[in-house]
Write an enzyme that holds these catalytic residues in place. Structure first.
Site, PDB file in Angstrom:
ATOM      1  N   HIS A  94      14.981  18.084   7.007  1.00  0.00           N
ATOM      2  CA  HIS A  94      15.318  16.901   5.766  1.00  0.00           C
ATOM      3  C   HIS A  94      15.551  17.423   4.436  1.00  0.00           C
ATOM      4  O   HIS A  94      16.491  17.309   3.760  1.00  0.00           O
ATOM      5  CB  HIS A  94      14.158  16.073   6.103  1.00  0.00           C
ATOM      6  CG  HIS A  94      14.271  14.915   4.885  1.00  0.00           C
ATOM      7  ND1 HIS A  94      13.698  14.968   3.588  1.00  0.00           N
ATOM      8  CD2 HIS A  94      14.987  13.647   5.064  1.00  0.00           C
ATOM      9  CE1 HIS A  94      14.054  14.338   3.002  1.00  0.00           C
ATOM     10  NE2 HIS A  94      14.784  13.148   3.772  1.00  0.00           N
ATOM     11  N   ARG A 116      24.374   8.598   7.068  1.00  0.00           N
ATOM     12  CA  ARG A 116      23.010   8.462   7.743  1.00  0.00           C
ATOM     13  C   ARG A 116      22.377   7.251   7.043  1.00  0.00           C
ATOM     14  O   ARG A 116      21.958   7.415   5.980  1.00  0.00           O
ATOM     15  CB  ARG A 116      21.964   9.899   7.360  1.00  0.00           C
ATOM     16  CG  ARG A 116      22.752  11.233   8.170  1.00  0.00           C
ATOM     17  CD  ARG A 116      21.381  12.069   7.723  1.00  0.00           C
ATOM     18  NE  ARG A 116      21.759  13.334   8.587  1.00  0.00           N
ATOM     19  CZ  ARG A 116      22.544  14.392   8.100  1.00  0.00           C
ATOM     20  NH1 ARG A 116      23.014  14.611   6.898  1.00  0.00           N
ATOM     21  NH2 ARG A 116      22.682  15.527   8.987  1.00  0.00           N
ATOM     22  N   ARG A 150      26.304   5.974  10.906  1.00  0.00           N
ATOM     23  CA  ARG A 150      25.527   6.186  12.319  1.00  0.00           C
ATOM     24  C   ARG A 150      24.418   5.118  12.349  1.00  0.00           C
ATOM     25  O   ARG A 150      23.690   4.902  11.129  1.00  0.00           O
ATOM     26  CB  ARG A 150      24.972   7.520  12.047  1.00  0.00           C
ATOM     27  CG  ARG A 150      24.233   8.167  13.396  1.00  0.00           C
ATOM     28  CD  ARG A 150      23.852   9.478  13.336  1.00  0.00           C
ATOM     29  NE  ARG A 150      22.795   9.734  12.405  1.00  0.00           N
ATOM     30  CZ  ARG A 150      22.440  10.830  12.158  1.00  0.00           C
ATOM     31  NH1 ARG A 150      23.056  11.849  12.756  1.00  0.00           N
ATOM     32  NH2 ARG A 150      21.283  10.928  11.179  1.00  0.00           N
ATOM     33  N   THR A 168      26.105  19.392  15.208  1.00  0.00           N
ATOM     34  CA  THR A 168      26.027  20.717  15.447  1.00  0.00           C
ATOM     35  C   THR A 168      24.264  21.129  15.218  1.00  0.00           C
ATOM     36  O   THR A 168      23.652  22.023  15.700  1.00  0.00           O
ATOM     37  CB  THR A 168      26.780  21.849  14.910  1.00  0.00           C
ATOM     38  OG1 THR A 168      27.068  21.253  13.746  1.00  0.00           O
ATOM     39  CG2 THR A 168      28.040  21.888  15.836  1.00  0.00           C
ATOM     40  N   ASN A 169      23.840  20.217  14.324  1.00  0.00           N
ATOM     41  CA  ASN A 169      22.387  20.456  13.799  1.00  0.00           C
ATOM     42  C   ASN A 169      21.518  20.405  15.363  1.00  0.00           C
ATOM     43  O   ASN A 169      20.714  21.087  15.522  1.00  0.00           O
ATOM     44  CB  ASN A 169      21.769  19.610  12.888  1.00  0.00           C
ATOM     45  CG  ASN A 169      22.699  19.868  11.688  1.00  0.00           C
ATOM     46  OD1 ASN A 169      23.461  20.674  11.426  1.00  0.00           O
ATOM     47  ND2 ASN A 169      22.539  18.696  10.835  1.00  0.00           N
ATOM     48  N   CYS A 196      30.075  16.946  11.978  1.00  0.00           N
ATOM     49  CA  CYS A 196      29.034  16.449  10.732  1.00  0.00           C
ATOM     50  C   CYS A 196      27.913  17.166  10.708  1.00  0.00           C
ATOM     51  O   CYS A 196      27.110  16.866   9.786  1.00  0.00           O
ATOM     52  CB  CYS A 196      29.049  14.758  10.779  1.00  0.00           C
ATOM     53  SG  CYS A 196      28.041  14.334  12.466  1.00  0.00           S
TER      54      CYS A 196
HETATM   55  C1  PEP Z   1      23.479  16.759  13.546  1.00  0.00           C
HETATM   56  O1  PEP Z   1      22.615  16.895  14.468  1.00  0.00           O
HETATM   57  O2  PEP Z   1      24.435  17.822  13.368  1.00  0.00           O
HETATM   58  C2  PEP Z   1      23.578  15.714  12.685  1.00  0.00           C
HETATM   59  C3  PEP Z   1      24.563  15.630  11.930  1.00  0.00           C
HETATM   60  O3  PEP Z   1      22.675  14.665  12.721  1.00  0.00           O
HETATM   61  P1  PEP Z   1      21.232  14.860  11.971  1.00  0.00           P
HETATM   62  O4  PEP Z   1      21.287  16.278  11.072  1.00  0.00           O
HETATM   63  O5  PEP Z   1      20.764  13.859  11.011  1.00  0.00           O
HETATM   64  O6  PEP Z   1      20.273  14.863  12.942  1.00  0.00           O
HETATM   65 MG    MG Z   2      21.716  14.785  14.732  1.00  0.00          MG
END
Ligand code: PEP
Ligand code: MG
Length: 757
Positions: A397, A491, A538, A657-658, A706
């Site tokens: 975060h 988000r 989302r 991709t995170n 994203c």
């Molecule tokens: C991700 O998982 O790449 C993503 C964009 O979502 P978050 O970072 O909010 O989990």
């Molecule tokens: Mg995610």
């Protein structure tokens, strides 16, 4: 040297007479910028006072303490201020101040209200910004009150923080003087800030933020301002969005005190600036940038239809990323190292934050140090000069929000909250992931001529669409100013967590309409700013540990690994009552004409989840023929079964991709102990992406990314080669990604041409 000088009598070289602020105001008046008129009580008048009153020696004696001892520091402050406040000011100095004020009143034809502002002679030196350490007094009227305010400004030169700073900086107390600026108060009906160049990319676009009332509301971030972007070359407005402005700060007509009041209903949604005013402001911004030769951050106000410029100083964010530690002068002691999560360097005072309740501790420019940021800390993050955390990886975060806010951040240091102490001064290098003791002198920013080559001056057209990610609706204006082709990820959890109450609290307390309205308000801000470009919103994806700290979060389950737990669509499909509220918000947005809003489902791992979600949307009356619905590809499960989703009618996919990285490599993205293993460029991830893009391209389904990796040039290049339809990057990365994509596309075309011959 006279005790007082008119502001128009001084210019940028008169720092030793009227301090940094006075010199800048005088300079602006002389080049024809509409600065409120006034005069300065010179630094020499202050010196003269302490010498002739016979307090100089005693004053510098009492300041000679160990500034690291809180109690000694405060004793010194008390004694020095008392000396200044009790001493007799020589008659001629007192008279000069009072009669110059009377002259100002004569000029204006009435007893004017003035602002009395401190302007230290050591202010705004390249490596020592003393700004904000001395006091300002607003709405002062009458010669006696003005004289007293000047004396209070003098005394503020000996506030504890100012004393500490000078010692830390190696400035001798008796070498720093103070000039008091007495300037006609502007009773702004509307006001704000503007940047003479796009602050994160340097493009020649003036970005103006404005709200009703005095500027403090915009500067402190307590109101969401309107945002206007003016093209400097064509003098046309390229984007504009009108925020819902809840509050304003005004001078109470009865008590004459500054008060915060609600914005009257009919002004709440009304545009603060006329187009002609936005263009006029942009002209002043351009004039100031040209004059100083470097992009400016400017405060402005409008009173009775007249524009005033209240302050102008260099923007520090542009090319911040380029100020790496290689430019650090001297060998600062490194206190901590972690992951460089958001580039840029900042020096400031440490404020340790244990929860959202401590946020008042963080003043503008302080360094926020915390175990891990939580969404309810965002207001403090907006004020912070930099952020340092114990925990977290590149996609936590703190990292995501810091990048969006353009605030340098080092995450995953493991021990920041134990090594750093409240009140310490540190320098944070968010590029290298280092934290230094004290202030580290950074070499000057590149001179304009050199900087120009690294600034994007035109926007290449790319076949691959370039979009932008947003987490805070407040940033919609800045995001739209990147001229992105849409929003690839909005988000909503940050909006919800920012409310301080869980969705279940609203449901339990029968306040579901209120909840829907909050969602509509936040999403509308972004959808308006981008209309008619697509905005993919989302549905909720907050892990249980983030809800627990909120009202209504007491019953949240304790999960072993919230990252693998009850989040995203899997939670919404078990708590369908909540999902239905989100769907109703989407329905409302479409009913008010925001047909650009699309819906994106997070954490999907099986097509049945998509089917169940769609069934609920249909039950709630959403017309799926007219609304784009897609999924995040964040699990290998979804990637490897993408054909099932295509068959079931998805309109788009976006690679998260995170998460896809953590689930493919089994590396918790929030765990600093394994952060070294976390890389989105792992061949397995590229294979999954390639597999999905190929299948989607065959079926005509749009593909995007994203996750943070979309902001990395190397990944962007690979994605263009793979054939992705769009890339969504962070606000500060849009320009670079666009350039990388344009080049990669050209290379592909050249390659194809050569192969043909
Ligand atoms: C991700 O998982 O790449 C993503 C964009 O979502 P978050 O970072 O909010 O989990
Ligand atoms: Mg995610």
């Amino acid at each position: 040297m006279d005790a007082v000088v008119w502001l128009e009598e001084v210019g940028k070289d008169d720092l030793s007479i009227v301090g940094g602020k006075g010199a800048s105001l005088g300079e602006m008046i002389n080049i024809g910028v509409p600065v409120p008129g006034g005069f300065a009580v010179t630094a020499q008048a202050f010196r003269d006072f302490i010498n002739r009153a016979g307090i100089a020696q005693k004053l510098f004696e009492v300041l000679n303490v160990d500034v690291n001892q809180e109690s000694e520091l405060h004793k010194a402050e008390k004694a020095a201020k008392k000396l200044i406040m009790d001493a007799k000011v020589p008659e001629d100095i007192e008279q000069a101040i009072k009669s110059r004020y009377e002259e100002l009143c004569k000029r204006e034809g009435k007893q004017v209200f003035v602002a009395v502002r401190s302007s230290a002679t050591a202010e705004d030196l390249p490596d020592a910004s003393f700004a904000g350490q001395q006091e300002t007094y607003l709405n002062v009227r009458g010669a006696e009150d003005v004289f007293n305010a000047v004396r209070k400004c003098w005394a503020s030169l000996y506030g504890a923080r100012a004393i500490f700073y000078r010692v830390e900086q190696g400035f001798e107390h008796d070498k720093v003087n103070l000039s008091a600026i007495v300037q006609k108060m502007v009773d702004s009906e509307k006001s704000g800030v503007m940047f003479s160049s796009q602050p994160s990319t340097g493009e020649p676009l003036v970005v103006i933020e404005g709200a009703w009332g005095l500027g403090e509301a915009v500067v402190s971030g307590s109101v969401s301002p309107d945002n206007y972007v003016v093209d400097r070359k064509t003098k046309s407005i390229v984007s504009k969005y009108i925020a819902t402005k809840e509050i304003m700060i005004i001078k109470d007509p009865k008590t004459l005190k500054t008060v915060t009041v609600k914005v009257p209903a009919k002004k709440k949604e009304a545009a603060v600036l006329k187009d002609s005013e936005a263009v006029e402001l942009a002209e002043y911004a351009e004039m100031l940038e040209k004059h100083y030769g470097i992009p400016q951050d400017i405060e402005w106000g409008v009173e009775k239809n007249k524009i005033y410029i209240l302050q102008s100083r260099p923007i520090t964010t542009i090319n911040n990323a380029k100020k790496s530690a290689a430019q650090v002068e001297g060998s600062g002691k490194v206190l901590l190292s972690g992951l460089g999560a958001a580039p840029g360097m900042a020096t400031g005072i440490v404020r340790i934050i244990n929860s959202g309740r401590d946020l008042d501790k963080v003043s503008q420019g302080d360094i926020m140090v915390t175990k891990m940021t939580m969404p309810d800390m965002v207001p403090g993050m907006k004020r912070a000069g930099a952020i340092v955390t114990d925990e977290g990886g590149m996609a936590c975060h703190a990292a995501i929000v810091s990048r969006e806010l353009g605030c340098p951040a080092v995450v995953g240091t493991k021990k920041a909250t134990s090594i750093l102490k409240d009140g310490m001064e540190i320098t944070v290098d968010g590029g290298k992931g280092l934290v230094y003791e004290g202030r580290i002198a950074v070499a000057d920013a590149p001179k304009p001529a050199a900087a120009a080559s690294s600034v994007v001056v035109s926007k290449p057209i790319t076949a691959t669409e370039i979009k932008v990610n947003i987490s805070e609706p407040d940033r919609a204006g800045a995001a739209a100013a990147t001229l992105a082709d849409g929003v690839g990820l909005l988000r909503i959890e940050h909006m919800i967590l920012g409310l301080g109450k869980t969705p279940n609290w609203y449901i339990k307390n029968g306040k579901t309409e209120e909840y829907i309205d909050e969602l509509v308000k936040g999403i509308k801000t972004v959808a308006d700013a981008f209309y008619p470009k697509p905005v993919w919103v989302r549905t909720l994806d907050a892990p249980t540990d983030e809800f627990r700290a909120m009202e209504g979060g007491e019953g949240e389950p304790h999960e072993h690994n919230p990252m693998l737990g009850w989040r995203g669509i899997r939670r919404d499909l078990t708590e369908t009552e909540h999902f239905r509220l989100e769907v109703r918000a989407f329905k409302k947005l479409h009913e008010i004409g925001l047909s650009n809003v699309g819906i994106m489902l997070p954490m999907v791992q099986h097509v049945s989840e998509f089917q169940k979600a769609k069934a609920i949307m249909v039950e709630e009356g959403l017309d799926l023929e007219r609304i784009d619905v897609g999924i995040m590809v964040e699990t290998p499960g979804a990637a490897l079964t993408i054909e099932d989703f295509i068959e079931d009618g998805i309109d788009f996919v976006s690679f998260g991709t995170n998460d896809l990285t953590q689930y493919t490599l089994a590396v918790d993205r929030n765990n600093e102990n394994v952060a070294g293993l976390y890389t989105e460029l792992h061949p397995a991830i590229l294979k999954l992406i390639e597999f999905v893009v190929e299948r989607c391209n065959e079926a005509g389904v749009k593909t995007s990314i994203c996750g943070q990796a979309g902001s990395y040039p190397e990944m962007a290049k690979r994605l263009v080669e793979i054939g992705i339809t769009s890339i969504s990057a962070n606000i500060d990365a849009v320009a670079t990604v666009r350039e990388t994509v344009a080049r990669s596309e050209k290379i592909l075309m050249l390659r194809a041409l050569r192969n043909r011959d």
